[in-house]
Design an enzyme around this catalytic site. Sequence first.
Site, short mmCIF file in Angstrom:
data_model
loop_
_atom_site.label_atom_id
_atom_site.label_comp_id
_atom_site.label_asym_id
_atom_site.label_seq_id
_atom_site.Cartn_x
_atom_site.Cartn_y
_atom_site.Cartn_z
N GLU A 77 14.19 -4.71 -1.25
CA GLU A 77 14.13 -3.53 -0.79
C GLU A 77 15.32 -3.83 0.53
OE1 GLU A 77 10.96 -2.65 1.84
OE2 GLU A 77 10.72 -0.78 1.98
N ASP A 120 1.26 -1.51 0.42
CA ASP A 120 0.31 0.10 -0.57
C ASP A 120 0.53 1.50 0.18
OD1 ASP A 120 1.15 -0.52 2.14
OD2 ASP A 120 -0.99 0.01 3.52
N GLU A 121 1.68 1.36 -0.75
CA GLU A 121 2.75 2.28 -1.36
C GLU A 121 2.18 2.92 -2.49
OE1 GLU A 121 6.04 3.69 0.84
OE2 GLU A 121 5.99 2.58 2.08
#
Length: 897
Positions: free
Chosen positions: A755, A478-479
């Site tokens: 990431e 949700d980014e």
Amino acid sequence: MRKVFFLFIGLLASHVTIAQVKVQHLMTENLPNPISIDAVAPRFSWQLDGGQARNVMQTAYQIKVTDDAKHTVWAPAKVNSDQSMYIYYQGSPLKSGEKYTWQVKVWDNHGKSSQGTATFRMGLLKADDWKAQWIGPGQEEASRPSPLFRKGFIVNKKVKTAIAYITAHSLYEAHINGKRVGDAYLTPGYTSYNKRIQYQAYDVTNLVQPGANAAGASLGSGWYRGIYGIGTRHEIYGKDIALLMQINITYTDGSTATIATDDTWKTSTGEVRYAEIYMGSTIDARMEQKGWSTAGFNDSNWKNAVIGNYPKDILIATVNEPVKKHETFKAIKLFTTPKGEKVIDFGQNLVGWVKFNVRGKAGDKIVISHAEVLDKEGNFYTDNLRDAKCQNTFILKGEGMETCEPQFTWQGFRYIRIEGYPGDIKPEDFTATAVYSDMPPTGTFACSNPLINQLQHNIQWGQKGNFLDIPTDCPQRDERLGWTGDAQVFSRTATFNMNVHNFFTKWLKDVSLDQFSDGSLPHVIPDAFDNGKPTGGGGSAGWSDATTIIPWNMYLAYGDKQILENQYNSMKAWVGFMKSRSHNNLWNTGSHFGDWLFYTRNDDNDGTAAITSKYLIAQCFYAHSTQLLINAAKVLGKTEDVETYTKLLADIKDAYMREYVTPNGLISSDTQTAYAEALEFDMLPENLRAQAADRLEANIRRYGNHLTTGFLGTPYLCDALSRYGHADAAFRLLLQENYPSWLYPIKMGATTIWERWDGIKPDGTLEVPSMNSYNHYAYGAIGDWMYRTVAGIDTKIEQPGYKGITIKPTVGGKLTDVAANYETPYGKASSHWKIENGNFVLDVVIPANTTATVYVPTKGDSAVTESGKPVTKAADQIDGFTAVNIGSGTYHFSTTN
Ligand code: BGC
């Protein structure tokens, strides 16, 4: 003074044939034959193909521009110049919506000439060129199904051209006579919608037909009003959903007609019952209104659309390449997980969506979920998606074979879970399609080490997955936001893999528009957190520096001064912010992300965590941004600023030395990031640089040849090492296979950049779900070093955009073969080196209208030959290289020991 270069262009030219030069690749505003240009003075560029000839340079050019009626609108005299990029149109004013043809004739230094032709069409330049009105559904939209809009129209004359101009709050897909308009997705793309909204122009001449026609569009909530911006924020830019569409028809008799949205358009809903970027979409095929965008469709039970009074003076033509479908993937495996779930593996972590064919009964409901990885037990893992559901639901209508494809959403995934599937799942019925901005591919890098080749693959897929109209941090949870730090860290690498000139030109405009009035930059651009109100924070070192770093990187890669002109005030404002927050030019205030996700062991009892002081980093970026501002001021001839900021830079570095460095050169944060930044940003006086590089190298050895850097140190690490004589240490880091390293994720099966260095831990467990994306490009910033240092292709700074090229390979890491190709703005450059029988061999390609300096690594008494002829003597070596100046063409260098 030592003689560095040997000019023997004449010698080399003598043994080649002279072929006809060809002008090609004609671009207007960096686009081939564009049909909606906003720039009142568009810029023309072209390339020269010199064929087999060497040393081809343009000596002159002449441009002529005519309008559609073949009247000349600009015919300047022949210009004696080698400029072939960004020549500004300077003729009579160009008219809204008009098509123009431009011709260029070029002459080269071999007495040859060539001519080329291209076209461009202007966009709708003024708000009142829009006859269309914004329209919306004007009804309660409880669960927000996608509204449909349609309008019938008659064509009773022969059509010469029909151009459709379309935009929306937020996403649209347009149709004419039942056919999709264009092949772009997620249009109109994402900009700071409260300040500017792009429209797209499509040539729809072939879609309109004699007699009855229909035009229509369906809309999705998208970035504009959908759930977006971490968690369940929504309606960032507005509640409304709206369409603006206009088809300008020109008939062969010269008359015109306009089909434009207004309240005579009809609206209803169809099979897309729900669509959200993070959540996915629900398609109920039973609700499909078959043929809704064809002329014969009966819309008598549709309502009239309602006019919305939204601005049109913020509409802009599209600058960047739209999002399109690219590679497709078939299932490599269908399997049942230990939990008993049916899962398909597509073999690649990609961004896009899955389409499939299925037969079932009316009402059968199939749910497709998405995941990047399986957990340690082999189960489908979605915890790291946080609040993003990433599920597409399809309800069948039960009429034979049905094709299911989601709408107005995308997912980041390698695996899908299939639930509710009627009958046996046939993997061959499923196709995953990668979707990303349609940037032309520009670079390839391959070498003799397959793990490094996989790393290059992963870097490219990190870029494909995250260059989706804006540069996003990640494509799945949700980014999916335009995090500024991530974008700047990766921006130079990005230029090698794909042409990101227009992509970043567009995004940088939003950078300057969304920049806060105090000069700091919101953390994400477009500013989905604040929407103009400085509440979500900004001004983090290394993140807000996107304002200076990206424009400078684009200038270097593309030689485009206009980017610096456009961004200059924004660059200056950012430096001004840092100065205003500093005391005696020491910037030790504010909140910063620091060296985000640096190495830290879970049970760090002995202080191995590589913590670099956030304020020390801030001071380095303060200096770096000031340096880039000075560079930009020099390019733009702003001499006063050069003086002012040169003085400021000296003060910033003094403050850094006083606060953070001992007289012996020990930096108070004794970390790789601290030394790499000190070296790369020239923070230290000359006499302390070599020892700093030695300390960096020693630090790496202390960690067993492992890197410990996070987002802000990683891009500089290998470059700092190789620049200061420790290329061997840089190669040890590149080739390290254990955590933390670039190759560790590859050993764990990664197909994209993660990431975190340990997204999957050595014991197979996964990092914390709250922050663990498997498709985050930042650490892929090593790609820049691979192209520019290992293969050794770079632009000369004083001749940016590869007008002047450097080829300077770095041998090491037991590599025996390295090949990089790169499409520069002038054409293909390439560096391919090999170690053959202990000798170094280098094949080089240099595009026409450029020159290059090739540095052939030589040692001892080795001599260099080019195509078998000696080019220099051992005595002429410097710093382990023999430097040779050459013109365009292909060359074969070798050294003999
Ligand atoms: C993002 C990053 C970003 C960071 C800021 C994260 O949530 O995914 O990549 O730069 O926040 O620290």
